[in-house]
Enzyme design. Structure first.
Site, mmCIF file in Angstrom:
data_model
loop_
_atom_site.group_PDB
_atom_site.id
_atom_site.type_symbol
_atom_site.label_atom_id
_atom_site.label_comp_id
_atom_site.label_asym_id
_atom_site.label_seq_id
_atom_site.Cartn_x
_atom_site.Cartn_y
_atom_site.Cartn_z
ATOM 1 N N ARG A 261 0.861 -1.176 0.000
ATOM 2 C CA ARG A 261 0.000 0.000 0.000
ATOM 3 C C ARG A 261 0.896 1.224 0.000
ATOM 4 N NH1 ARG A 261 -3.470 -2.711 -1.616
ATOM 5 N NH2 ARG A 261 -5.527 -3.136 -0.724
ATOM 6 N N GLU B 56 -3.655 7.540 -4.281
ATOM 7 C CA GLU B 56 -4.008 7.085 -5.638
ATOM 8 C C GLU B 56 -5.288 7.756 -6.100
ATOM 9 O OE1 GLU B 56 -4.060 2.813 -5.636
ATOM 10 O OE2 GLU B 56 -2.047 2.719 -4.819
ATOM 11 N N HIS C 12 -1.125 0.475 -9.919
ATOM 12 C CA HIS C 12 -1.791 -0.495 -9.029
ATOM 13 C C HIS C 12 -2.350 -1.682 -9.823
ATOM 14 C CE1 HIS C 12 -3.909 -0.853 -4.872
ATOM 15 N NE2 HIS C 12 -3.635 -2.053 -5.380
HETATM 16 C C1 DGY Z 1 -5.328 -6.053 -3.026
HETATM 17 O O1 DGY Z 1 -5.790 -7.168 -3.277
HETATM 18 O O2 DGY Z 1 -5.243 -5.625 -1.876
HETATM 19 C C2 DGY Z 1 -4.880 -5.228 -4.184
HETATM 20 O O3 DGY Z 1 -4.302 -4.046 -3.819
HETATM 21 C C3 DGY Z 1 -5.992 -5.033 -5.179
HETATM 22 O O4 DGY Z 1 -5.708 -6.011 -6.103
#
Ligand code: DGY
Length: 318
Positions: free
Chosen positions: A236, A265, A283
């Site tokens: 993240r 984002e 992402h």
């Molecule tokens: C997740 O699965 O947490 C990703 O960031 C989205 O695919």
């Protein structure tokens, strides 16, 4: 009357199939604005959400007392207020296990691209700036045989470490708890964060976003890395201080970075956008057809289970 199920974004067809028979609303391809989201939530018993929607107390209250399940189509669930859901008796689920290998592929792709300057060299070629082969042209750093430091040795971290082993890399890891199975399988060595940062040639971040991990990698931590090191983040955005990273890349304090996630984002820190030694993906960590199908199906099956009075396959914290 069938239960009302809200799907906040257009998802792969495979994920809609288990939901046939419900009173289904699929909102939009782009993230819905907050007002439209709250309006559409009214009366829903199940919600299939994505990382782009805040599933907070106000959302749950807008849905009303019938809401029983929020199935997040992601392994991360920092967009969901799990405490608020618990207080309201709403089950929260995520999609662990089905995206590990695909996300690990993305992390390794970024690692290789950053090490070998793929983004920068491809941009030059497309712009007509490639004139000859050169002994010093676009020279990067080797990946094979180096030391890979994994921060967060969960399923995805371990899948990245396996790829590293395939490249003959030594594996160091840092995690809240020791992972003895992984140590055996991958010949991985546990290290505290400072030692990992000081020793690893590649640092790949795989922690969930929590209050403890916010800005886990900031100016001090970047300062501990080797000047030829590469940082990869597919977890993240806020786990890494983007401004500090942009400065470290600009000053040559580290060699390069490969990023798939950002603090705000879809905004990317303007100084990062200027950096040739930053490989920036939007992402796409879990973004293969097969994996997005699996994520959508699992999220939908979790909704069906809860609304049929059964236990969901992958409750958060379960
Ligand atoms: C997740 O699965 O947490 C990703 O960031 C989205 O695919």
């Amino acid at each position: 009357m069938p239960d009302k199920v809200l799907v906040t974004r257009e998802i792969p067809e495979a994920g809609l199939r288990p939901l046939e028979g419900f009173d289904l609303t699929v909102l939009s391809e782009a993230p819905p604005d907050r007002e439209a989201l709250l309006e559409a939530a009214e009366g829903a018993t199940g919600v299939l959400s994505n990382v782009t929607e805040k599933m907070d107390a106000a959302f749950m209250d807008a849905a009303g007392p019938e809401l029983k399940v929020i199935a997040n189509m992601a392994v991360g669930y920092d967009n969901v207020d799990v405490e608020a859901a618990k207080e309201r008796g709403i089950v929260v689920t995520n999609t662990p296990g089905v995206l590990d290998e695909t996300t690990a592929d993305t992390a390794f792709m970024l690692l290789l691209a950053a090490a070998r300057r793929l983004g920068e060299s491809e941009r030059t070629l497309r712009a007509g700036g490639w004139h000859w082969w050169g002994p010093k042209l676009f020279v990067g750093v080797d990946v094979w045989g180096k030391t890979l430091g994994i921060v967060g040795m969960g399923r995805i971290g371990q899948a990245v470490a396996r790829r590293g082993r395939g490249f003959g890399m030594e594996i160091l890891y840092h995690n809240r708890s020791r992972k003895e199975d992984a140590e055996k399988e991958l010949d991985a060595r546990y290290a505290d964060l400072d030692e990992l940062l000081e020793t690893a040639d590649f640092v790949s971040v795989h922690t969930p976003l929590t209050e403890e991990t916010r800005h886990l990698i900031g100016a001090d931590e970047l300062g501990k890395m080797k000047p030829a090191a590469v940082l990869v983040n597919t977890s993240r955005g806020p786990v890494v201080d983007e401004g500090a990273l942009a400065d470290a890349l600009a000053d040559g304090r580290i060699f390069a970075a490969g990023l798939d996630v950002y603090e705000e984002e879809p905004k990317v820190h303007p100084k990062l956008l200027e950096r040739e030694n930053a490989v920036l993906a939007p992402h796409i960590g879990s973004g293969s057809r097969e994996t997005r199908d699996r994520m959508a199906v699992l999220a939908a099956e979790n909704i069906v289970a809860v609304l049929s009075g059964r236990d969901p396959k992958t409750p958060v914290g379960g």
